[in-house]
Design a protein around this motif. Structure first.
Motif, mmCIF file in Angstrom:
data_model
loop_
_atom_site.group_PDB
_atom_site.id
_atom_site.type_symbol
_atom_site.label_atom_id
_atom_site.label_comp_id
_atom_site.label_asym_id
_atom_site.label_seq_id
_atom_site.Cartn_x
_atom_site.Cartn_y
_atom_site.Cartn_z
ATOM 1 N N ALA A 1 6.103 -15.219 1.695
ATOM 2 C CA ALA A 1 6.902 -15.643 0.532
ATOM 3 C C ALA A 1 6.928 -14.563 -0.541
ATOM 4 O O ALA A 1 7.950 -14.357 -1.204
ATOM 5 N N ILE A 2 5.813 -13.852 -0.705
ATOM 6 C CA ILE A 2 5.729 -12.824 -1.739
ATOM 7 C C ILE A 2 6.365 -11.516 -1.273
ATOM 8 O O ILE A 2 7.167 -10.919 -1.993
ATOM 9 N N THR A 3 6.045 -11.080 -0.066
ATOM 10 C CA THR A 3 6.523 -9.768 0.389
ATOM 11 C C THR A 3 8.027 -9.731 0.625
ATOM 12 O O THR A 3 8.642 -8.687 0.446
ATOM 13 N N ARG A 4 8.612 -10.845 0.997
ATOM 14 C CA ARG A 4 10.069 -10.799 1.217
ATOM 15 C C ARG A 4 10.848 -10.743 -0.093
ATOM 16 O O ARG A 4 12.028 -10.419 -0.115
ATOM 17 N N ALA A 5 10.170 -11.035 -1.202
ATOM 18 C CA ALA A 5 10.834 -10.991 -2.510
ATOM 19 C C ALA A 5 10.696 -9.641 -3.197
ATOM 20 O O ALA A 5 11.551 -9.247 -3.984
ATOM 21 N N SER A 6 9.589 -8.910 -2.880
ATOM 22 C CA SER A 6 9.331 -7.659 -3.593
ATOM 23 C C SER A 6 8.274 -6.842 -2.860
ATOM 24 O O SER A 6 7.189 -7.361 -2.573
ATOM 25 N N ASP A 7 8.580 -5.578 -2.604
ATOM 26 C CA ASP A 7 7.594 -4.690 -1.974
ATOM 27 C C ASP A 7 6.390 -4.490 -2.884
ATOM 28 O O ASP A 7 5.243 -4.517 -2.438
ATOM 29 N N GLU A 8 6.644 -4.316 -4.180
ATOM 30 C CA GLU A 8 5.560 -4.075 -5.132
ATOM 31 C C GLU A 8 4.672 -5.309 -5.295
ATOM 32 O O GLU A 8 3.441 -5.193 -5.382
ATOM 33 N N MET A 9 5.279 -6.479 -5.327
ATOM 34 C CA MET A 9 4.484 -7.702 -5.387
ATOM 35 C C MET A 9 3.669 -7.868 -4.110
ATOM 36 O O MET A 9 2.508 -8.301 -4.159
ATOM 37 N N GLY A 10 4.247 -7.496 -2.983
ATOM 38 C CA GLY A 10 3.525 -7.560 -1.716
ATOM 39 C C GLY A 10 2.327 -6.627 -1.701
ATOM 40 O O GLY A 10 1.241 -6.994 -1.224
ATOM 41 N N GLU A 11 2.515 -5.421 -2.229
ATOM 42 C CA GLU A 11 1.410 -4.465 -2.299
ATOM 43 C C GLU A 11 0.297 -4.983 -3.211
ATOM 44 O O GLU A 11 -0.887 -4.920 -2.868
ATOM 45 N N ALA A 12 0.670 -5.528 -4.368
ATOM 46 C CA ALA A 12 -0.325 -6.089 -5.289
ATOM 47 C C ALA A 12 -1.060 -7.252 -4.626
ATOM 48 O O ALA A 12 -2.288 -7.372 -4.750
ATOM 49 N N PHE A 13 -0.334 -8.086 -3.912
ATOM 50 C CA PHE A 13 -0.947 -9.215 -3.201
ATOM 51 C C PHE A 13 -2.012 -8.720 -2.217
ATOM 52 O O PHE A 13 -3.136 -9.223 -2.203
ATOM 53 N N ARG A 14 -1.667 -7.738 -1.412
ATOM 54 C CA ARG A 14 -2.615 -7.238 -0.404
ATOM 55 C C ARG A 14 -3.849 -6.612 -1.049
ATOM 56 O O ARG A 14 -4.980 -6.853 -0.600
ATOM 57 N N LEU A 15 -3.655 -5.833 -2.100
ATOM 58 C CA LEU A 15 -4.799 -5.206 -2.780
ATOM 59 C C LEU A 15 -5.712 -6.255 -3.417
ATOM 60 O O LEU A 15 -6.941 -6.178 -3.292
ATOM 61 N N LEU A 16 -5.104 -7.238 -4.080
ATOM 62 C CA LEU A 16 -5.905 -8.286 -4.710
ATOM 63 C C LEU A 16 -6.610 -9.154 -3.671
ATOM 64 O O LEU A 16 -7.757 -9.555 -3.876
ATOM 65 N N LEU A 17 -5.946 -9.418 -2.558
ATOM 66 C CA LEU A 17 -6.587 -10.214 -1.519
ATOM 67 C C LEU A 17 -7.815 -9.498 -0.964
ATOM 68 O O LEU A 17 -8.870 -10.109 -0.784
ATOM 69 N N ASP A 18 -7.693 -8.193 -0.732
ATOM 70 C CA ASP A 18 -8.852 -7.419 -0.260
ATOM 71 C C ASP A 18 -10.009 -7.505 -1.258
ATOM 72 O O ASP A 18 -11.159 -7.689 -0.870
ATOM 73 N N GLU A 19 -9.693 -7.386 -2.550
ATOM 74 C CA GLU A 19 -10.727 -7.503 -3.594
ATOM 75 C C GLU A 19 -11.366 -8.890 -3.584
ATOM 76 O O GLU A 19 -12.576 -9.033 -3.728
ATOM 77 N N ASN A 20 -10.543 -9.916 -3.419
ATOM 78 C CA ASN A 20 -11.046 -11.289 -3.413
ATOM 79 C C ASN A 20 -11.978 -11.546 -2.236
ATOM 80 O O ASN A 20 -12.986 -12.239 -2.372
ATOM 81 N N ILE A 21 -11.640 -10.979 -1.099
ATOM 82 C CA ILE A 21 -12.505 -11.121 0.080
ATOM 83 C C ILE A 21 -13.814 -10.380 -0.175
ATOM 84 O O ILE A 21 -14.900 -10.925 0.054
ATOM 85 N N PHE A 22 -13.719 -9.164 -0.669
ATOM 86 C CA PHE A 22 -14.906 -8.359 -0.950
ATOM 87 C C PHE A 22 -15.825 -9.052 -1.952
ATOM 88 O O PHE A 22 -17.048 -9.032 -1.820
ATOM 89 N N ASN A 23 -15.222 -9.683 -2.971
ATOM 90 C CA ASN A 23 -16.003 -10.350 -4.021
ATOM 91 C C ASN A 23 -16.448 -11.766 -3.665
ATOM 92 O O ASN A 23 -17.060 -12.451 -4.478
ATOM 93 N N GLY A 24 -16.115 -12.222 -2.466
ATOM 94 C CA GLY A 24 -16.567 -13.527 -2.001
ATOM 95 C C GLY A 24 -15.815 -14.713 -2.543
ATOM 96 O O GLY A 24 -16.266 -15.860 -2.406
ATOM 97 N N LYS A 25 -14.642 -14.499 -3.133
ATOM 98 C CA LYS A 25 -13.852 -15.618 -3.651
ATOM 99 C C LYS A 25 -13.093 -16.325 -2.530
ATOM 100 O O LYS A 25 -12.690 -17.477 -2.681
ATOM 101 N N VAL A 26 -12.880 -15.586 -1.441
ATOM 102 C CA VAL A 26 -12.135 -16.108 -0.313
ATOM 103 C C VAL A 26 -12.959 -15.870 0.948
ATOM 104 O O VAL A 26 -13.457 -14.764 1.155
ATOM 105 N N ALA A 27 -13.060 -16.895 1.757
ATOM 106 C CA ALA A 27 -13.794 -16.741 3.022
ATOM 107 C C ALA A 27 -12.940 -15.936 4.007
ATOM 108 O O ALA A 27 -11.751 -16.225 4.150
ATOM 109 N N PRO A 28 -13.530 -14.920 4.640
ATOM 110 C CA PRO A 28 -12.738 -14.120 5.603
ATOM 111 C C PRO A 28 -12.338 -14.918 6.824
ATOM 112 O O PRO A 28 -12.869 -15.936 7.119
#
Length: 196
Positions: A169-196
């Motif tokens: 839903a995010i990446t099909r609307a904007s490449d930049e939003m998609g990139e931000a989503f992926r970077l933030l998701l990686d951070e969230n996994i690393f910080n333990g906010k999201v279970a891998p």
């Protein structure tokens, strides 16, 4: 009085301020309400509009109109947490009935105009709706990413759930939003906010 229906409608939709969501405010002090969410995504749409794919085909005013009314259905249907698989069953039908009731308080042509904007948002098939839906999905994601992520950790949300519900839903609307989503998701996994 000529505008009595309009006044009745705006008083009725004041109830959106009483619909609490699963997300927390940016200061993590309390859950946000749906009216606050609607206000914030309208601002976010204006800020991220320059990054919309096919921007020449996205009408920002229509996007803002969609975002301002699409959650009014939660007055009757309630807020359904995106990652609540059981709660999502029948969500569209519940919200459709609510849309008919709430927008039915208005006279034509506004009644049909609001209903059709809501339906377009739900169907996510036009450039305006695709961008509006991406904005609606990325805002709670940003809030969880920049806070303790309580709404995710309380519900045990996994990386797979987030990818399934948000990434396309995010990446099909904007490449930049998609990139931000992926970077933030990686951070969230690393910080333990999201279970891998």
């Amino acid at each position: 009085m000529k505008i009595s229906k309009e006044i009745e409608f705006i008083i009725a939709v004041d109830a959106l301020k009483n619909v609490n969501r699963r997300n927390y405010n940016a200061d993590d002090s309390r859950r946000e309400n749906t009216a606050e969410h609607s206000w914030q995504i309208i601002i976010l749409a204006q800020i991220l509009y320059p990054y919309a794919k096919n921007k020449e085909n996205v009408d920002l005013l229509r996007v803002i109109r969609m975002l301002s009314i699409h959650d009014l259905v939660e007055i009757e249907a309630g807020d359904t947490f995106l990652f609540d698989e059981v709660g999502m069953i029948g969500k569209f039908e519940r919200e459709k009935k609510s849309a008919q009731n709430i927008f039915g308080k208005l006279n034509e042509p506004l009644r049909s105009d609001f209903y059709n904007l809501w339906l377009e948002f739900e169907e996510e098939s036009t450039p305006d709706a695709i961008f509006a839906c991406a904005i609606d999905r990325i805002m709670p994601f940003i809030l969880n990413s920049k806070t303790s992520g309580k709404s995710w950790t309380e519900a045990g949300v996994t990386e797979k759930q987030i990818r399934n519900m948000l990434e396309n839903a995010i990446t099909r609307a904007s490449d930049e939003m998609g990139e931000a989503f992926r970077l933030l998701l990686d951070e969230n996994i690393f910080n333990g906010k999201v279970a891998p």
